[in-house]
Design an enzyme around this catalytic site. Structure first.
Site, PDB file in Angstrom:
ATOM      1  N   SER A 163      18.162  34.384 -18.241  1.00 61.69           N
ATOM      2  CA  SER A 163      18.654  34.227 -16.872  1.00 61.69           C
ATOM      3  C   SER A 163      20.123  34.603 -16.834  1.00 61.69           C
ATOM      4  O   SER A 163      20.828  34.545 -17.843  1.00 61.69           O
ATOM      5  CB  SER A 163      18.485  32.776 -16.404  1.00 61.69           C
ATOM      6  N   TYR A 223      19.599  23.718 -17.403  1.00 60.47           N
ATOM      7  CA  TYR A 223      19.060  25.073 -17.313  1.00 60.47           C
ATOM      8  C   TYR A 223      19.981  26.068 -18.019  1.00 60.47           C
ATOM      9  O   TYR A 223      19.541  26.907 -18.808  1.00 60.47           O
ATOM     10  CB  TYR A 223      18.881  25.465 -15.848  1.00 60.47           C
TER      11      TYR A 223
END
Length: 296
Positions: free
Chosen positions: A179, A192
């Site tokens: 990501s 995350y």
């Protein structure tokens, strides 16, 4: 077996073209992109996190390129639907429902793959969850641990499991889906970000370790990919910050010089390239697919 035509998938599995919509004079929703005509005939491709979004597009793209696919996620109904779609398009693929944060279920997946296909050439680690959106002092340990287990430990377990089979076949390719948070932080997304930054470190370490065995390891860093998952992230961000969902979305879009979300097919194109012989001299790389949100 029907092969993809230059510039796209066969008609039966070609992604539906997205229509751009204007917002303040700029493009917001990405238009469909052509898919690379890379061949994967007789290759076995294992894709995790395949029930929706990027994962589903990855499975369909590799299958259309001629691969024998196995695709895994926790949502059994969605996986079976995808299996029927793949079969209806004349391609070979098998769904397998599993929670890859659990070592026993990873072992079951690998056993099924070996029985069905006898080995694996490409592993695409795509499974992931957004994790808590909260200040660090309000982030529950349970949410932190779940995010680490699902986003990072699952990839470790899958890689550890496929490496012996890849070595027996003389090599292979591993593509980790990371990501933009692997390089740039967003507030209230600590768990995350930790997993996605960890994914880059694991990619580089394993590229060094597995290179002598002919196994290449690379990482794709998407951002703001149009679909259900990013809509959920916008909603969580909006709630946490007391703004509207549209405001949350526009703040992210403003970070892109193209002022657009990313089409999942753009992620597919990079995966098709990185896992192919066209990228045989690429390993240990983290490749941005962010519409310019980051440039390093």
């Amino acid at each position: 077996m029907e092969q993809p035509r230059f510039g796209g998938l066969p008609d039966r599995v070609r992604p539906r073209r997205r229509v751009a919509t204007a917002h303040r004079g700029q493009e917001v929703t990405p238009v469909g992109v052509p898919v690379l005509p890379v061949g994967y005939a007789d290759k076995v491709v294992l894709v995790t996190g395949a029930s929706r979004g990027i994962g589903r597009v990855l499975v369909k793209g590799f299958a259309a390129a001629g691969a024998r696919t196995m695709f895994v996620a926790r949502r059994e109904a969605e996986l079976k639907d995808l299996e029927h779609e793949i079969a209806g398009a004349g391609h070979e693929g098998r769904a397998f429902a599993a929670d890859l944060a659990k070592p026993a279920e990873v072992d079951a997946m690998l056993d099924a793959m070996m029985r069905e296909f006898g080995g694996v050439d490409v592993l695409v680690n795509n499974v992931g969850i957004p994790g808590p959106t909260a200040p660090i002092e309000e982030t529950p340990l349970e949410g932190w641990n779940e995010t680490i287990a699902v986003n990072l430990t699952s990839a470790f377990l899958a890689i550890r499991g496929v490496v012996p089979a890849m070595r027996r076949r003389g090599g292979g390719a591993i593509v980790n889906i990371g990501s933009v948070n692997g390089k740039t932080p967003f507030a209230q997304r600590s768990s995350y970000a930790a997993t996605k930054m960890g994914m880059i470190g694991m990619t580089r370490t394993l590229a060094l370790e597995l290179g002598p065995s002919g196994i290449r390891v690379n990482c794709i860093l998407p951002a703001n990919v149009a679909g259900e998952r990013v809509d959920e992230v916008f909603a969580a961000q909006a709630k946490a910050r007391g703004i509207t969902v549209d405001e949350a979305k526009q703040q992210v879009l403003a970070l892109s010089p193209l002022h657009t979300q990313v089409a999942p097919e753009s992620v597919l194109n990079v995966a098709l390239f990185l896992a192919s012989d066209h990228a045989r001299h690429m390993t240990g790389q983290d490749v941005n697919v962010t519409a310019g949100m980051i440039m390093y």
